[in-house]
Design an enzyme around this catalytic site. Sequence first.
Site, PDB file in Angstrom:
ATOM      1  N   ALA A   1       0.804  -1.224   0.000  1.00  0.00           N
ATOM      2  CA  ALA A   1       0.000   0.000   0.000  1.00  0.00           C
ATOM      3  C   ALA A   1       0.835   1.271   0.000  1.00  0.00           C
ATOM      4  O   ALA A   1       0.293   2.367   0.134  1.00  0.00           O
ATOM      5  CB  ALA A   1      -0.941   0.000   1.204  1.00  0.00           C
TER       6      ALA A   1
ATOM      7  N   ASP B   1       7.781  -3.990  -2.284  1.00  0.00           N
ATOM      8  CA  ASP B   1       8.896  -3.382  -3.007  1.00  0.00           C
ATOM      9  C   ASP B   1      10.218  -4.118  -2.773  1.00  0.00           C
ATOM     10  O   ASP B   1      11.291  -3.576  -3.014  1.00  0.00           O
ATOM     11  CB  ASP B   1       9.038  -1.903  -2.659  1.00  0.00           C
ATOM     12  CG  ASP B   1       9.199  -1.654  -1.173  1.00  0.00           C
ATOM     13  OD1 ASP B   1       9.271  -2.638  -0.402  1.00  0.00           O
ATOM     14  OD2 ASP B   1       9.256  -0.477  -0.768  1.00  0.00           O
TER      15      ASP B   1
ATOM     16  N   ARG C   1       4.429 -12.582 -37.449  1.00  0.00           N
ATOM     17  CA  ARG C   1       3.345 -12.232 -36.542  1.00  0.00           C
ATOM     18  C   ARG C   1       2.565 -13.475 -36.123  1.00  0.00           C
ATOM     19  O   ARG C   1       2.792 -14.570 -36.637  1.00  0.00           O
ATOM     20  CB  ARG C   1       2.445 -11.191 -37.216  1.00  0.00           C
ATOM     21  CG  ARG C   1       3.132  -9.833 -37.404  1.00  0.00           C
ATOM     22  CD  ARG C   1       2.348  -8.918 -38.322  1.00  0.00           C
ATOM     23  NE  ARG C   1       0.992  -8.696 -37.853  1.00  0.00           N
ATOM     24  CZ  ARG C   1       0.029  -8.121 -38.581  1.00  0.00           C
ATOM     25  NH1 ARG C   1       0.310  -7.698 -39.821  1.00  0.00           N
ATOM     26  NH2 ARG C   1      -1.171  -7.949 -38.092  1.00  0.00           N
TER      27      ARG C   1
ATOM     28  N   HIS D   1      12.551 -11.392 -49.882  1.00  0.00           N
ATOM     29  CA  HIS D   1      12.696 -10.055 -49.322  1.00  0.00           C
ATOM     30  C   HIS D   1      11.542  -9.143 -49.715  1.00  0.00           C
ATOM     31  O   HIS D   1      10.876  -9.342 -50.719  1.00  0.00           O
ATOM     32  CB  HIS D   1      14.016  -9.394 -49.760  1.00  0.00           C
ATOM     33  CG  HIS D   1      14.583  -9.923 -51.030  1.00  0.00           C
ATOM     34  ND1 HIS D   1      15.792 -10.558 -51.088  1.00  0.00           N
ATOM     35  CD2 HIS D   1      14.092  -9.965 -52.290  1.00  0.00           C
ATOM     36  CE1 HIS D   1      16.040 -10.949 -52.330  1.00  0.00           C
ATOM     37  NE2 HIS D   1      15.017 -10.595 -53.069  1.00  0.00           N
TER      38      HIS D   1
ATOM     39  N   TYR E   1       4.905  -9.004 -48.080  1.00  0.00           N
ATOM     40  CA  TYR E   1       3.925  -9.217 -47.022  1.00  0.00           C
ATOM     41  C   TYR E   1       3.002 -10.348 -47.437  1.00  0.00           C
ATOM     42  O   TYR E   1       2.360 -10.285 -48.504  1.00  0.00           O
ATOM     43  CB  TYR E   1       3.086  -7.964 -46.751  1.00  0.00           C
ATOM     44  CG  TYR E   1       1.894  -8.289 -45.876  1.00  0.00           C
ATOM     45  CD1 TYR E   1       2.064  -8.546 -44.518  1.00  0.00           C
ATOM     46  CD2 TYR E   1       0.614  -8.391 -46.413  1.00  0.00           C
ATOM     47  CE1 TYR E   1       0.989  -8.886 -43.717  1.00  0.00           C
ATOM     48  CE2 TYR E   1      -0.471  -8.731 -45.616  1.00  0.00           C
ATOM     49  CZ  TYR E   1      -0.277  -8.977 -44.271  1.00  0.00           C
ATOM     50  OH  TYR E   1      -1.332  -9.328 -43.475  1.00  0.00           O
TER      51      TYR E   1
ATOM     52  N   ASN F   1      -5.013  -9.196 -48.536  1.00  0.00           N
ATOM     53  CA  ASN F   1      -5.948 -10.068 -47.820  1.00  0.00           C
ATOM     54  C   ASN F   1      -7.125  -9.335 -47.191  1.00  0.00           C
ATOM     55  O   ASN F   1      -8.039  -9.969 -46.684  1.00  0.00           O
ATOM     56  CB  ASN F   1      -5.197 -10.837 -46.728  1.00  0.00           C
ATOM     57  CG  ASN F   1      -4.518  -9.911 -45.734  1.00  0.00           C
ATOM     58  OD1 ASN F   1      -4.085  -8.822 -46.081  1.00  0.00           O
ATOM     59  ND2 ASN F   1      -4.416 -10.353 -44.490  1.00  0.00           N
TER      60      ASN F   1
END
Length: 465
Positions: free
Chosen positions: A13, A110, A341, A371, A374, A394
């Site tokens: 706290a 802490d 991704r 190279h 996408y 897409n």
Amino acid sequence: MLRKKYSVIILAAGQGKRMLSSIPKVMHKIAGRSMLQHLIDSVSKINIQSIYIVYNESLREFIPTIYSNKCTISIYWVLQESVRGTGYAVQQVLSMIHDDNEDILILYGDVPLISDKTLNNLCLMKSKCDIGLLTAYVKNPQGYGRIIRNQYGDVVSIIEDIDIVNQNDRIIKEIHSGIFISVSGYLKSWLNYLIENNLWCNELYLTAIIDIAYKNNFVINAIHPVDVCEVIGINNKSDLVKAERVYQIKEAQKLLELGVMISDLNRFDLRGKLVCGEDVCIDVNVIIEGCVSLGNRVKIGASCILKDVEIGDDVIIYPFSFIENSKIHCKSKIGPFARLRPGTCLQEQVHIGNFVELKNIKLGNNSKVGHLSYLGDADVGNYVNIGAGTIICNYNGKTKNYTCIEDNVFVGADSQLVAPITIGKNAVIGAGTTVTQNVDKDDVIISRVRQFSIVNDKVDKNKKN
């Protein structure tokens, strides 16, 4: 393994004003986890039954993010009613604990680097004393409470740094970490005595009970942590950065001892869990997040980020690649400057070159994306070659659409594949082609303006149209 179950009180706290942040102090992160989460993870490894977290109002919105890995451990959140010191905070929790024989382990939010081994040792010591303290010898004790011992070496009291007036006390190197264990009934009695006799000023320090316990012939013992760095207290962002580096160096050292080659202990960050095979090499400035698995002989280049990734044997990740929620099978080569991704799955011996972005895609064995491309929302077969600058279109502005590229397809440079679309086996897409319809197997597709030349000596090449 401890047989007796313990309850834990975490004092979280504090206002944390020196952090100069709107984020509560205990929610600042070390290795990707909040300080509070570090403590909960550590105590969850010992034999405890309940965790009581004393918090202030600013922490309320973060409560849903805190969890225990053990479903058998109950977490109780206790809102601090008033800022009147650690003694009152503990007393507030003790009013909820009705068993006066229950052992209570007290931690500070802490002091996040405390290990389960040290806590286990402290709990085991409790059977031999009434209060078990965790103390440490440090080079610079400034800011910490000092352990006061008598001529026989017994702990007689703890004096807070702010209250030290005697120079002899100031140079004492043994400090109190704030962590200790005792019995709930004793704690209630000692705190009530302090309050009833008005033996406190503006705040009631929990450490004041040590003096009372000693004077009433209770047994007080102290042990040291497995590593003195475990009791680092964090009050500002400078402390936070130091604690981060201490933690990371220890994690890197563990990996070295397991046979992983870490190029530089000071330039490696583990913010999750890493499992490695044999002869893995990790270059400088690599960040590991979430759950990452690396097979045998994997090489990770400098400045890569891996998050929730599974990588097979003999894979090479070249520098500055960012890979998340992906699976890469053996002997593939990725990067440099590649981004994979979530949902990416690469089969064996796939080559992904520089400045390639993949998302929600499966690439078959021996396929190549050299190279500047996408590819998203697609299933790509075996032995497919994707030329430089190829884009899978897409998204139509409303929905994502799927692309299927079958085995042995060759896609020339600077092509656009407008999904939804299927390209059959052995098809060839000429450079610069925009494909908007399905392509049958073995077809050769070219759609671009024919090249032509204008022969005119009178044309002013410097004139702007």
